[in-house]
Design an enzyme around this catalytic site. Structure first.
Site, PDB file in Angstrom:
ATOM      1  N   LYS A 211       0.832  -1.205   0.000  1.00  0.00           N
ATOM      2  CA  LYS A 211       0.000   0.000   0.000  1.00  0.00           C
ATOM      3  C   LYS A 211       0.866   1.255   0.000  1.00  0.00           C
ATOM      4  O   LYS A 211       0.603   2.205  -0.727  1.00  0.00           O
ATOM      5  CB  LYS A 211      -0.960  -0.032   1.208  1.00  0.00           C
ATOM      6  CG  LYS A 211      -2.037  -1.103   1.036  1.00  0.00           C
ATOM      7  CD  LYS A 211      -2.821  -1.423   2.300  1.00  0.00           C
ATOM      8  CE  LYS A 211      -3.752  -2.613   2.044  1.00  0.00           C
ATOM      9  NZ  LYS A 211      -4.479  -3.065   3.234  1.00  0.00           N
TER      10      LYS A 211
ATOM     11  N   GLN B 233      -4.853  -1.730   9.424  1.00  0.00           N
ATOM     12  CA  GLN B 233      -4.697  -3.072   8.842  1.00  0.00           C
ATOM     13  C   GLN B 233      -5.280  -4.136   9.781  1.00  0.00           C
ATOM     14  O   GLN B 233      -4.916  -4.209  10.946  1.00  0.00           O
ATOM     15  CB  GLN B 233      -3.202  -3.345   8.575  1.00  0.00           C
ATOM     16  CG  GLN B 233      -2.925  -4.622   7.827  1.00  0.00           C
ATOM     17  CD  GLN B 233      -3.472  -4.598   6.396  1.00  0.00           C
ATOM     18  OE1 GLN B 233      -3.329  -3.634   5.667  1.00  0.00           O
ATOM     19  NE2 GLN B 233      -4.122  -5.676   6.006  1.00  0.00           N
TER      20      GLN B 233
ATOM     21  N   ASP C 106     -11.331   2.287   3.606  1.00  0.00           N
ATOM     22  CA  ASP C 106     -11.655   0.866   3.468  1.00  0.00           C
ATOM     23  C   ASP C 106     -13.168   0.667   3.316  1.00  0.00           C
ATOM     24  O   ASP C 106     -13.629  -0.423   2.958  1.00  0.00           O
ATOM     25  CB  ASP C 106     -11.185   0.087   4.706  1.00  0.00           C
ATOM     26  CG  ASP C 106      -9.833  -0.591   4.497  1.00  0.00           C
ATOM     27  OD1 ASP C 106      -9.502  -0.883   3.324  1.00  0.00           O
ATOM     28  OD2 ASP C 106      -9.127  -0.840   5.489  1.00  0.00           O
TER      29      ASP C 106
END
Ligand code: NDP
Length: 273
Positions: A44, A88, A111
């Site tokens: 990422k 994460q 997200d």
């Protein structure tokens, strides 16, 4: 590759935004030292650098308390140079993932896991699409197959992949079936699919004899075997004999997920300006 095309388009968009004084910024939080999470976070960050997105990493020790983590999220919610925040997952067991997701500002929730964004996806009026399902939709579009009226079968009903995937296929007018671990006859359901999305987490569960001739098969699964090999939820060798189009693992959905995260971060920069 579709993911590269999307990243190239974003690169141009970021340049335009920078000319207007807006620099997209992504904060990535990682707690503990899960090796798979480390790989994802590195990918990422690399994608951010490639596109021109400013990024910050917060690598916290596994024993970080919930209070400390929530305080960091709050700080990032108020940080002007950060347009997107990603924590994460999975988090160490003592941390409540739901609480952390809920603490992220919905406008910085790249997200799209926050209940406010999940609700918006449900009604088809969204700021962000969840990265993996959105990546799958891009791949389907790229295959030239129209979703409208097609039998779509999603295997898996997680909040992160299966459920939002089903919703996005429904928005495109697919006839959608969701299968899960209690589904009575998985093979029968899969055999009906014109478009089959596997998001299960069971190595090579879907075999060629479960796939209709000419179907489009999207394999979201990423399963690390004991011999370190990465395999999907679909047995590629037998499935590719039946499918008209099939995504490989690695290299199929994975890079698309990251491209869509970048897209959400750029979008967040315009929402938060
Ligand atoms: P979850 O474990 O959260 O969900 C798995 C789903 O599969 C559940 O709904 C479960 O059913 C269902 N399931 C499990 N076993 C069976 C079975 N034998 N038959 C039918 N259904 C079954 O996983 P995720 O959705 O988070 O992830 C799925 C896979 O996708 C994993 O391999 C993960 O690594 C990968 N992934 C890949 C990403 C990428 O970027 N490529 C991003 C995110 C995930 P039930 O609800 O009944 O328990």
């Amino acid at each position: 590759m579709v993911s590269q095309r999307i990243k190239d388009e974003l690169k141009a968009e970021v340049l335009e935004l920078k000319n207007k004084g807006i620099t997209p910024g992504l904060a990535v939080i990682i707690v503990g030292d899960d090796p798979a999470s480390r790989v994802y976070v590195n990918s990422k960050k690399k994608a951010c650098a490639e596109i021109g997105i400013y990024s910050e990493e917060y690598a916290l020790p596994a024993e970080t308390s919930e209070e400390e983590l929530l305080a960091l999220v709050e700080k990032l919610n108020n940080k002007d140079d950060i347009s997107g925040i990603l924590c994460q997952l999975p988090l160490p067991k003592h941390l409540d993932e739901k609480k952390v997701i809920n603490a992220i500002s919905p406008l910085k929730d790249v997200d799209a896991f926050h209940p406010a964004n999940v609700g918006k996806i449900m009604i088809g009026d969204y700021d962000f699409l969840p990265c993996t399902p959105a990546g799958v939709m891009e791949l389907i579009k790229e295959s030239g197959i129209e979703v409208k009226g097609k039998e779509c079968v999603v295997v898996g009903r997680s909040n992160i992949v299966g459920k939002p995937q089903a919703m996005l296929l429904l928005h495109e007018n697919g006839t959608v079936t969701i299968c899960h671990s209690k589904t009575r006859d998985l093979k029968e359901a899969c055999l009906r699919a014109d478009i089959l999305v596997a998001a299960v987490g069971v190595p090579e569960l879907i075999k060629g004899d479960m796939i209709k001739e000419g179907a489009v098969v999207i394999d979201v699964g990423m399963n690390r075997l004991e011999n370190k090999k990465l395999v999907g939820d679909v047995e590629f060798s037998s499935a590719s004999e039946k499918a008209a189009a099939i995504t490989p693992v690695p290299g199929g959905v994975g890079p698309m997920t990251i491209a869509m995260l970048m897209k959400n971060t750029v979008r967040a920069a315009t929402l938060n300006k």
